[in-house]
Design a protein around this motif. Structure first.
Motif, PDB file in Angstrom:
ATOM      1  N   VAL A  65       0.489  -0.895  -0.091  1.00  0.00           N
ATOM      2  CA  VAL A  65       0.105  -0.098   0.322  1.00  0.00           C
ATOM      3  C   VAL A  65       0.941   1.462  -0.239  1.00  0.00           C
ATOM      4  CG1 VAL A  65      -2.108  -1.111   1.062  1.00  0.00           C
ATOM      5  CG2 VAL A  65      -0.341  -0.480   2.129  1.00  0.00           C
ATOM      6  N   ASP A  66       0.420   2.455  -0.207  1.00  0.00           N
ATOM      7  CA  ASP A  66       1.618   3.294  -0.893  1.00  0.00           C
ATOM      8  C   ASP A  66       0.430   4.802  -0.585  1.00  0.00           C
ATOM      9  OD1 ASP A  66       3.987   4.097  -0.646  1.00  0.00           O
ATOM     10  OD2 ASP A  66       4.488   2.588  -2.811  1.00  0.00           O
ATOM     11  N   PHE A  67       1.196   6.155   0.275  1.00  0.00           N
ATOM     12  CA  PHE A  67       0.582   7.552  -0.696  1.00  0.00           C
ATOM     13  C   PHE A  67      -0.054   7.596  -2.407  1.00  0.00           C
ATOM     14  CE2 PHE A  67       2.344   7.342   3.334  1.00  0.00           C
ATOM     15  CZ  PHE A  67       1.292   7.070   4.247  1.00  0.00           C
ATOM     16  N   ASP A  68      -0.750   8.451  -2.551  1.00  0.00           N
ATOM     17  CA  ASP A  68      -1.350   9.142  -3.696  1.00  0.00           C
ATOM     18  C   ASP A  68      -0.348  10.353  -3.489  1.00  0.00           C
ATOM     19  OD1 ASP A  68      -1.362  10.136  -6.073  1.00  0.00           O
ATOM     20  OD2 ASP A  68      -3.898   9.933  -6.112  1.00  0.00           O
ATOM     21  N   PRO A  69       0.697  10.410  -4.521  1.00  0.00           N
ATOM     22  CA  PRO A  69       1.710  12.121  -3.829  1.00  0.00           C
ATOM     23  C   PRO A  69       0.332  13.202  -4.453  1.00  0.00           C
ATOM     24  CG  PRO A  69       2.499  10.639  -5.700  1.00  0.00           C
ATOM     25  CD  PRO A  69       1.541   9.645  -5.196  1.00  0.00           C
ATOM     26  N   LEU A  70      -0.411  12.586  -5.033  1.00  0.00           N
ATOM     27  CA  LEU A  70      -1.266  13.507  -5.470  1.00  0.00           C
ATOM     28  C   LEU A  70      -2.426  13.912  -4.447  1.00  0.00           C
ATOM     29  CD1 LEU A  70      -0.970  13.232 -10.087  1.00  0.00           C
ATOM     30  CD2 LEU A  70      -0.459  15.365  -8.529  1.00  0.00           C
ATOM     31  N   ASP A 509       9.993  27.453 -11.693  1.00  0.00           N
ATOM     32  CA  ASP A 509       8.679  27.929 -11.704  1.00  0.00           C
ATOM     33  C   ASP A 509       7.874  26.771 -12.946  1.00  0.00           C
ATOM     34  OD1 ASP A 509       7.565  30.089 -11.778  1.00  0.00           O
ATOM     35  OD2 ASP A 509       8.233  31.412 -13.829  1.00  0.00           O
ATOM     36  N   GLY A 510       9.104  26.340 -14.204  1.00  0.00           N
ATOM     37  CA  GLY A 510       7.843  24.857 -14.308  1.00  0.00           C
ATOM     38  C   GLY A 510       7.419  23.500 -13.444  1.00  0.00           C
ATOM     39  N   VAL A 511       8.374  23.686 -12.398  1.00  0.00           N
ATOM     40  CA  VAL A 511       7.967  21.704 -11.955  1.00  0.00           C
ATOM     41  C   VAL A 511       7.148  22.519 -10.884  1.00  0.00           C
ATOM     42  CG1 VAL A 511       8.859  21.188  -9.624  1.00  0.00           C
ATOM     43  CG2 VAL A 511      10.477  22.183 -11.562  1.00  0.00           C
ATOM     44  N   GLN A 512       5.738  21.271 -11.797  1.00  0.00           N
ATOM     45  CA  GLN A 512       4.238  21.322 -11.232  1.00  0.00           C
ATOM     46  C   GLN A 512       4.290  19.233 -10.337  1.00  0.00           C
ATOM     47  OE1 GLN A 512       1.731  23.309 -12.334  1.00  0.00           O
ATOM     48  NE2 GLN A 512       3.753  24.208 -13.100  1.00  0.00           N
ATOM     49  N   ARG A 526       7.140  10.536  -9.407  1.00  0.00           N
ATOM     50  CA  ARG A 526       6.997  10.027 -10.367  1.00  0.00           C
ATOM     51  C   ARG A 526       5.838  10.963 -11.138  1.00  0.00           C
ATOM     52  NH1 ARG A 526       2.000   7.414  -8.379  1.00  0.00           N
ATOM     53  NH2 ARG A 526       2.404   6.336  -6.592  1.00  0.00           N
ATOM     54  N   GLN A 527       4.627  11.401 -10.155  1.00  0.00           N
ATOM     55  CA  GLN A 527       4.185  12.745 -11.056  1.00  0.00           C
ATOM     56  C   GLN A 527       4.545  13.921 -11.145  1.00  0.00           C
ATOM     57  OE1 GLN A 527       4.966  12.164  -7.713  1.00  0.00           O
ATOM     58  NE2 GLN A 527       4.920  13.979  -6.424  1.00  0.00           N
ATOM     59  N   VAL A 528       5.870  14.165 -11.104  1.00  0.00           N
ATOM     60  CA  VAL A 528       6.614  15.701 -11.212  1.00  0.00           C
ATOM     61  C   VAL A 528       6.551  15.843 -12.586  1.00  0.00           C
ATOM     62  CG1 VAL A 528       8.107  16.926 -10.824  1.00  0.00           C
ATOM     63  CG2 VAL A 528       8.008  15.493  -8.995  1.00  0.00           C
ATOM     64  N   THR A 529       5.986  17.112 -13.069  1.00  0.00           N
ATOM     65  CA  THR A 529       6.077  17.475 -14.708  1.00  0.00           C
ATOM     66  C   THR A 529       6.805  18.560 -14.307  1.00  0.00           C
ATOM     67  OG1 THR A 529       4.045  18.440 -14.901  1.00  0.00           O
ATOM     68  CG2 THR A 529       3.956  16.022 -15.029  1.00  0.00           C
ATOM     69  N   LYS A 530       7.842  19.356 -15.773  1.00  0.00           N
ATOM     70  CA  LYS A 530       7.890  19.903 -15.886  1.00  0.00           C
ATOM     71  C   LYS A 530       7.501  20.732 -16.733  1.00  0.00           C
ATOM     72  CE  LYS A 530      12.511  20.490 -16.434  1.00  0.00           C
ATOM     73  NZ  LYS A 530      13.999  20.539 -15.833  1.00  0.00           N
ATOM     74  N   GLY A 531       6.500  22.211 -16.755  1.00  0.00           N
ATOM     75  CA  GLY A 531       5.650  22.490 -18.071  1.00  0.00           C
ATOM     76  C   GLY A 531       7.543  23.832 -18.414  1.00  0.00           C
ATOM     77  N   GLU A 532       6.924  24.963 -19.196  1.00  0.00           N
ATOM     78  CA  GLU A 532       7.428  25.785 -20.041  1.00  0.00           C
ATOM     79  C   GLU A 532       7.079  27.376 -19.225  1.00  0.00           C
ATOM     80  OE1 GLU A 532       9.773  25.157 -22.165  1.00  0.00           O
ATOM     81  OE2 GLU A 532      10.247  23.143 -22.197  1.00  0.00           O
TER      82      GLU A 532
END
Lengths: 532, 338
Positions: A65-70, A509-512, A526-532
């Motif tokens: 079992v685990d946490f949902d990072p979102l 800035d871009g790190v979400q 794993r849920q991290v994204t980088k926008g423009e």
């Protein structure tokens, strides 16, 4: 001749120094993090118990079992286990495992691997093993208590523990599922692969460990066959950067995406920089004051009561601990089941003086030992000044962290100022250390318990309440039980929680979707994204 | 003649080996009486007494001190420096990783110090009281009085943060980190071997600032020493003779006088190099430079004696080698020995 050569060398050197090529932004599919990671001793999930090691494990391994990072507030969620069922007598839990997960080796993740991983952690008996052994597992019985059949795994415990307690513990690092075949292929001298796993990884997590250079860098690469889908960030690089000012510069220059150890000063000056944001995240660590009951003066309940009013809570959090701590006066951190948000104590010199006068205490001297970290020293000095106003003298000895810890475990620190981080995401983790101490004798050597370290003889009914809360099947009732314990604790305990840690993360800035793990877990990429 | 020289070299090596052993013994004892518990570092804050005891025995701490030391020396002779408790790796592997980083930095720093410090000292002496002499004095004074961490931070702020001329903390930019095959462990050398010019540029842009900083400190020392050696030479009779003979001032200073101070200068440079090898801790920390200095310091603070002892052996061995080298250079440079 010499001169001629030198000037040419200097010219060449300056031409090189001006070359712009090296200073581009970080690549779009790579996340670069600056963090102090010099605490990693082992990457074996059965042994790793340091923050940075757990950060790596949390991304390279999965658990049942685990946490949902979102959505961390939701608590434990299905992970490798799709579902579970608690037996009627409450003594066992049967997990059904999903069948589409694979290890980085390509081997399928089987119930057998999961069972073996838990058994292995119990048998190795490294420091974090107690998170599992508190359910009654021992090296001798664990093969019978944790069993598998097909794609199900059954845990049988010695008592009907609260299911939330068990499941919370299974989100801990030590419950990571390792690839049995790969690990056993690397076993040496019956060490169950411990030596190999110290520097390697055999998990099924979203990331594969590409490289680890101690005190320098950890590199992770995306696991393309990850059962929850390959992560967006194809590479994660965590660099060891010790200095806050260096982290700040790197972030301003766009050479890193995330800075995790910024001092209040650097946070303040970077906050106005364009392209940089600061994210505040409450962590689980509690800064507390332990009043050792072996000290004659401190064992007086009136002194304990007075000390609670001698801490300038607001002054401290708004000056030198600015932004990095908030006032928190109960032993469960915000974010935990049953955490109490009440703050009964205020900074009140007059009240403290009155309490002492009523008790007939006319001054006294306490010599204490404080770790040579700026923030602890600052807190100690503020306390020293306040105590001085009511006739109490505090003499401060500065020591390294290792020295203070050594003395503390030997019950030799009169006033302890320092932090305690929870070991797993269940309220019992702090209840069992702050509010539980069944044998206060020196011989008991219960060095793991804060109550014992401060020679606090926990009242029998509080000991019992702490145990009872681990057995309560209804989660709401359980939360209420912890609140009761915390209220009683606030009223009488000589161990005084003061502040809760806030992590201030500097980000491009871009790190979400960045999540450091909140109060309850480790960082997740794993849920991290980088926008423009 | 040759045999005598061989014997004296052997004697030097033996005495240096004994020095090294003494150094180890002292470090070992300091390590054991230090009020830091290495077992706690291994098992952590939460360990039970039983786990603590198990680790204590596994680390051999239950043995008498003499036995521990002898065991250690025996292991070292077999090339085994034990395992570091703060990285969990064999100390020899750790050192193989961190030493080249320090060596590279110290070498470049010394090079900068020599290339700039020696001419500066020579000119300052030749034009005593002149502008260059004054400049040299200020340079040396600043070098002695300015804290290195402050200069380092300012350097980073200006040349990296504001101007963007150099790379930031660390040995390489992230794009290049670990991309060049590791041959010598020195990134500048390795990238040249690999023929990877961009990687070399990147590594150079990262090393130039900390190396200049160290170079500045060694420059301050080297130029001052050079100046005083030169002044001593210039007052000698043979210089007057040379001048009377009509030799150009340039030849008098650069060939005759400098030639004669070469020997003491070699010692000065070797000393300066040695101190950069062991003493660049602050620079390494400010620039996140993963070198020997920060490795030993970190080991010391966490009671990681295998790391400290291993690092000490390496630093000690460096001094031995430097001593031998300057010894050999002495013979080579000393006109009387040819």
């Amino acid at each position: 001749m010499t001169f001629h050569l030198t000037s040419r060398a200097v010219l060449l050197a300056s031409a090189l120094a001006f070359a712009p090529a090296a200073f581009a932004e970080t690549p779009a599919d790579t996340l670069v993090v600056a963090h102090t990671i010099d605490d990693i001793i082992s990457l074996d999930p059965a042994q790793s118990f340091e923050f940075s090691g757990n950060d790596v494990n949390n991304n390279t391994y999965d658990r049942l079992v685990d946490f949902d990072p979102l959505d961390p507030e939701a608590g434990f969620q299905p992970s490798l286990a799709e579902s579970w069922e608690v037996s009627e007598d409450g003594l066992s839990i049967t997990f059904t495992l999903r069948e589409d997960a694979t290890f980085h080796s390509g081997n399928p993740v089987r119930a057998q691997d999961a069972a073996w991983s838990l058994q292995r952690a119990v048998k190795l008996d490294k420091t974090p093993a107690f998170i599992l052994t508190q359910f009654g597992f021992t090296a001798e019985n664990v093969d019978q208590m944790i069993t598998f059949e097909g794609n199900t795994l059954t845990l049988t415990m010695d008592k009907p523990y609260a299911p939330s307690f068990v499941l919370n513990c299974l989100t801990a690092n030590i419950a990571s599922v390792v690839d049995m075949e790969t690990v056993m292929a690397n076993e040496a001298d019956g060490d169950l692969g411990n030596g190999w796993l110290n520097t390697n990884e055999a998990g099924s997590g979203a990331y594969v460990l590409a490289a680890w250079r101690p005190n320098e860098q950890v590199q992770l690469t995306a696991y393309e066959d990850y059962w929850q889908g390959a992560p967006t960030m194809k590479r994660v690089i965590v660099r060891n950067v010790a200095e806050s000012s260096a982290q700040r510069l790197l972030l301003e220059q766009g050479d890193i995406d995330v800075a995790r150890n910024l001092t209040p000063t650097d946070v303040e000056s970077i906050a106005s920089v364009e392209g940089v944001t600061i994210q505040d995240e409450p962590r689980g660590r509690i800064l507390y004051m332990g009043l050792n009951q072996k000290d004659e003066l401190l064992s007086n309940p009136a002194v304990v009561e007075a000390m609670k009013h001698l801490v300038d809570y607001e002054g401290i959090t708004s000056s030198f601990l600015k932004g990095q701590f908030v006032t928190h006066q109960s032993f469960l951190p915000r974010g935990y089941l049953g955490a109490l948000d009440e703050t009964p104590w205020t900074y009140d010199i007059e009240k403290a003086r009155q309490i002492l006068t009523d008790a007939g205490i006319e001054g006294g001297t306490i010599t204490t030992r404080v770790r040579d970290l700026r923030e602890y020293i600052d807190v100690a000095q503020t306390l020293q000044a306040a105590m001085g106003q009511v006739g109490l003298t505090l003499e401060i000895e500065q020591m390294t962290g290792a020295q203070v810890l050594d003395a503390y475990r030997a019950r030799e620190v009169p006033i302890f100022l320092g932090e305690w981080g929870p070991d797993y995401s269940d309220p019992n983790t702090n209840a069992a250390t702050f509010a539980y101490n069944p044998d206060n004798s020196d011989e008991a050597a219960a060095v793991g318990l804060l109550a014992w370290r401060n020679a606090y003889e926990v009242p029998a009914e509080m000991n019992e309440a702490t145990v009872a809360a681990t057995l309560e099947q209804d989660t709401d009732t359980r939360a209420a039980m912890y609140q009761d314990i915390q209220r009683q604790y606030q009223a009488e305990a000589p161990i005084v929680p003061l502040f809760q840690r806030i992590e201030q993360v500097g980000m491009g800035d871009g790190v979400q979707n960045w999540w450091s793990g909140g109060a309850i877990s480790s960082v997740m990429y794993r849920q991290v994204t980088k926008g423009e | 003649m040759r045999r005598r020289r061989a014997r004296s070299v052997a004697g030097t090596i033996l005495s240096l080996a004994l020095t090294l052993l003494g150094l180890l013994l002292v470090t070992f004892i300091i390590g054991r009486v230090m009020p830091i518990d290495p077992v706690l570092k291994v098992v952590g804050d939460r360990a039970t007494q039983a786990q603590y005891d198990a680790a204590y025995i596994a680390m051999g701490l239950d043995q008498p001190l003499v036995v521990q030391f002898l065991t250690y020396i025996g292991d070292v002779l077999r090339g085994d420096f034990g395992r570091s408790i703060s990285t969990g790796q064999p100390v020899s592997a750790d050192i193989a990783r961190v030493f080249p980083a320090t060596l590279e930095l110290a070498t470049l720093g010394t090079l900068i110090g020599v290339v700039m410090g020696v001419p500066l000292g020579v000119i300052a002496a030749a034009r005593r009281g002149g502008i260059i002499d004054q400049v040299a004095r200020v340079v040396a004074l600043v070098g002695y009085s300015m804290p290195i961490f402050w200069l380092g931070l300012m350097g980073l702020l200006i040349f990296y943060g504001m101007l963007g001329w150099v790379g930031g903390p660390g040995r390489q930019g992230i794009l290049y980190d670990g991309m060049v095959p590791n041959v010598t462990g020195m990134v500048l050398v390795d990238s040249l071997i690999a023929g990877d010019w961009p990687a070399f540029q990147d590594a150079f842009s990262h090393i130039i600032l900390p190396a200049s900083l160290l170079g500045y400190y060694s420059l301050a020392y080297i130029s001052r020493m050079t100046r005083s050696f030169m002044l001593e030479q210039l007052s000698q009779e043979y210089i007057t003779t040379a001048r009377v003979k009509g030799l150009s001032e340039r030849a008098v200073i650069w060939r005759h006088a400098l030639g004669n101070i070469a020997i003491p200068l070699v010692t000065v440079i070797a000393l300066s190099f040695g101190s950069l090898l062991e003493g660049s801790v602050l620079t390494e920390i400010i620039f996140s430079w993963p070198g020997l200095g920060s490795y030993i310091t970190r080991g010391l603070l966490s009671g990681d004696m295998n790391a400290v002892l291993g690092g000490t052996v390496v630093v000690g061995a460096c001094f031995v080698v430097l001593n031998l080298l300057s010894d050999i250079l002495y013979r080579f440079l000393d006109p009387r020995s040819t």
